[in-house]
Scaffold this active site. Structure first.
Site, PDB file in Angstrom:
ATOM      1  N   TRP A 101       0.833  -1.215   0.000  1.00 12.98           N
ATOM      2  CA  TRP A 101       0.000   0.000   0.000  1.00 12.98           C
ATOM      3  C   TRP A 101       0.858   1.252   0.000  1.00 12.98           C
ATOM      4  CZ3 TRP A 101      -4.265  -0.467  -2.179  1.00 12.98           C
ATOM      5  CH2 TRP A 101      -5.062  -1.596  -2.002  1.00 12.98           C
ATOM      6  N   ASP A 170      -1.953   6.795   6.152  1.00 14.94           N
ATOM      7  CA  ASP A 170      -2.995   5.942   5.588  1.00 14.94           C
ATOM      8  C   ASP A 170      -3.351   4.924   6.667  1.00 14.94           C
ATOM      9  OD1 ASP A 170      -4.539   4.072   4.306  1.00 14.94           O
ATOM     10  OD2 ASP A 170      -3.096   3.614   2.709  1.00 14.94           O
ATOM     11  N   LYS A 194     -12.890  -1.489   5.622  1.00 13.02           N
ATOM     12  CA  LYS A 194     -12.209  -2.446   6.489  1.00 13.02           C
ATOM     13  C   LYS A 194     -12.736  -2.356   7.913  1.00 13.02           C
ATOM     14  CE  LYS A 194      -8.894  -2.697   3.074  1.00 13.02           C
ATOM     15  NZ  LYS A 194      -8.087  -1.841   2.239  1.00 13.02           N
TER      16      LYS A 194
HETATM   17  C1  LIG Z   1      -7.472  -1.295   1.266  1.00 11.39           C
HETATM   18  C2  LIG Z   1      -6.395  -0.310   1.432  1.00 11.39           C
HETATM   19  C3  LIG Z   1      -6.228   0.757   0.532  1.00 11.39           C
HETATM   20  C4  LIG Z   1      -7.091   0.916  -0.699  1.00 11.39           C
HETATM   21  O1  LIG Z   1      -8.354   1.316  -0.347  1.00 11.39           O
HETATM   22  P1  LIG Z   1      -9.456   1.647  -1.473  1.00 11.39           P
HETATM   23  O2  LIG Z   1     -10.533   2.243  -0.634  1.00 11.39           O
HETATM   24  O3  LIG Z   1      -9.825   0.334  -2.101  1.00 11.39           O
HETATM   25  O4  LIG Z   1      -8.861   2.588  -2.434  1.00 11.39           O
HETATM   26  C5  LIG Z   1      -5.219   1.663   0.784  1.00 11.39           C
HETATM   27  N1  LIG Z   1      -4.403   1.540   1.847  1.00 11.39           N
HETATM   28  C6  LIG Z   1      -4.539   0.513   2.733  1.00 11.39           C
HETATM   29  C7  LIG Z   1      -3.615   0.440   3.891  1.00 11.39           C
HETATM   30  C8  LIG Z   1      -5.528  -0.436   2.545  1.00 11.39           C
HETATM   31  O5  LIG Z   1      -5.666  -1.443   3.413  1.00 11.39           O
END
Ligand SMILES: *Cc1c(COP(=O)(O)O)cnc(C)c1O
Length: 358
Positions: A101, A170, A194
Site C-alpha cells: 500500500w 494511511d 475495512k
Molecule cells: C485497502 C487499502 C487501501 C485501498 O483502499 P481503497 O478504498 O480500495 O482505495 C489503501 N491503503 C490501505 C492500507 C488499505 O488497506
C-alpha cells in the site's frame, strides 16, 4: 448461519448493525421511505451526518482545529489528492515504503512531484515497518507519509515517528482499532470498507490550516478546502455508507470506545499469534515487534498445504483466509467487528489441520 468472514475488505460488519439496517430499510423512522431514497440535505440525513462526525470526534478525542470529512474514490484516490493539495512546486515529500500500500501511494505521488523514500523495507520477508533510526528525513519536507498498517503484509506501526514535517497516515486498515493521539498527525485517511462500514466513502481527518496550502489550480472536487467549507456536502454524498458508519460508531461507543476495542483486538490477535508460535508448522510473516493486530499473516512451510488449509477451513465456515494474490500464504483479517468466537474456531482448526498434516 453467518460465516466467520476473515476477508481483508470489504469486511465483517457488526451483526447488530446489519440487523438495524435491515429493520429500517423500508421505512426509516416513520418516513415511509428508506434513508437511501431521501435528500442528502433533508433533516433525517443531516442529523445522521452530524452525529457521525460528532461520534468520530468523540471516539478519537479529536482536538480543535481539525475537520472530519467524507470523500469518495477510496484511499487510492487520496494517494494522488494528498500531493495535489500539499506538495508545492519545488518541494519534496517524504514517504516510507513498508509494503504494497505504501508503494502504491509513492507511485501516485511520483507522478505529481518530488518524492524522497526515506526508508524502504517494503519487500523484506519477514515483513516489517521502518524503525525511527532508519528514517532519512528531508530538511523542510512538505510532509511525511506513512502507512500505519500494511493490510497485505500484516506489519503495523506500534508507535509513530516524531518529525518536524506534517505527519500523514494511511490508516485504512486500523482506524478506530486503538486509541490514537490525533494531535501528532496533520492528516489521517481511511477507506471505509475495512474497519468503518461499507465501501463507498473515505474518512479524512485533516488539520484545517494544512488544507490552506492547496494551489488554485486544483479542481474543486479534489480540494480538501471544498470539503471543509461544505461539511462534505458540496455534491451528493453517498448517504448509505455514512448511515452505516453512524451505526458502527454508536456500536463502538456502546462497547466502551477505543480503549475497550483495543483490548479486545489485542486479545484476539494474541490468540492467533500464540497458535502460530506454539506450532512448528506455521510461521508468522511479520517480525514480532510489528505484528498487526488486524491482519494476521502466516505461512505453512510446504506451500502446497496452504490451498488445502484454505479449502478445508472454508468447509468449516471459516471464510476468506486466502492471502492477497500478490503474496500468497494465509491471512486472517480480524477487524473490530470480527467476533472472538471466530478466532477460537480458527485456532481449533489450525491445531486439527496441523495434527492431520504436520
Ligand atoms: C485497502 C487499502 C487501501 C485501498 O483502499 P481503497 O478504498 O480500495 O482505495 C489503501 N491503503 C490501505 C492500507 C488499505 O488497506
Amino acid at each position: 448461519m453467518r460465516a466467520y468472514n476473515f476477508s481483508a475488505g470489504p469486511a465483517t460488519l457488526p451483526e447488530e448493525v446489519l440487523k438495524e439496517v435491515q429493520a429500517e430499510m423500508l421505512d426509516y423512522k416513520g418516513t415511509g421511505m428508506s434513508l437511501m431514497e431521501m435528500s442528502h440535505r433533508g433533516p433525517e440525513y443531516s442529523a445522521l451526518h452530524a452525529e457521525t462526525i460528532a461520534n468520530i470526534k468523540q471516539l478519537l478525542k479529536i482536538p480543535e482545529g481539525y475537520s472530519v470529512l467524507f470523500m469518495t474514490g477510496g484511499a487510492s484516490s487520496q494517494f494522488a489528492i494528498i500531493p495535489m493539495n500539499l506538495l508545492g512546486e519545488g518541494q519534496t515529500a517524504d514517504y516510507t515504503d513498508s509494503g504494497a500500500w505504501a508503494s502504491k501511494a509513492i507511485k501516485e505521488a511520483k507522478m505529481l512531484g518530488n518524492i524522497n523514500v526515506v526508508a524502504d523495507c517494503g519487500k523484506e520477508i519477514p515483513t516489517r515497518v521502518p524503525t525511527m533510526e532508519e528514517l532519512n528525513l528531508t530538511d523542510g519536507a512538505a510532509y511525511l507519509h506513512i502507512t500505519s498498517n500494511e493490510t497485505i503484509s500484516g506489519a503495523q506501526w506500534k508507535t509513530f515517528p516524531d518529525c518536524k514535517a506534517p505527519l500523514i497516515a494511511d490508516m485504512s486498515s486500523d482506524i478506530l482499532s486503538r486509541p490514537l493521539d490525533v494531535s501528532k498527525f496533520d492528516l489521517i485517511y481511511a477507506g471505509a470498507q475495512k474497519n468503518l462500514g461499507p465501501a463507498g466513502i473515505t474518512l479524512v481527518i485533516i488539520k484545517d490550516e494544512l488544507a490552506e496550502r492547496c494551489p488554485e489550480s486544483v479542481p474543486t472536487m479534489m480540494r480538501y478546502k471544498t470539503f471543509i467549507k461544505s461539511n462534505s456536502l458540496y455534491n451528493t454524498i453517498p448517504t448509505f455508507p455514512v448511515y452505516v458508519l453512524c451505526l458502527v460508531t454508536r456500536w463502538l461507543l456502546a462497547k466502551g470506545g477505543l480503549e475497550g476495542m483495543a483490548k479486545q483486538n489485542d486479545d484476539k490477535a494474541a490468540k492467533l499469534y500464540a497458535a502460530i508460535d506454539e506450532s512448528g508448522f506455521y510461521t508468522g510473516t511479520a517480525v514480532k515487534e510489528n505484528r498487526s493486530s488486524m491482519n494476521i499473516t502466516f505461512r505453512i512451510a510446504n506451500h502446497d498445504l496452504e490451498s488445502k488449509f484454505i479449502a478445508e477451513a472454508s468447509e468449516k465456515n471459516l471464510k476468506g483466509l486466502k492471502g492477497h494474490r500478490d503474496v500468497g500464504g494465509i491471512r486472517a483479517s480480524i477487524y473490530n467487528a470480527f467476533p472472538v468466537e471466530g478466532v477460537d474456531a480458527l485456532v481449533s482448526f489450525m491445531k486439527e489441520f496441523e495434527a492431520n498434516n504436520g
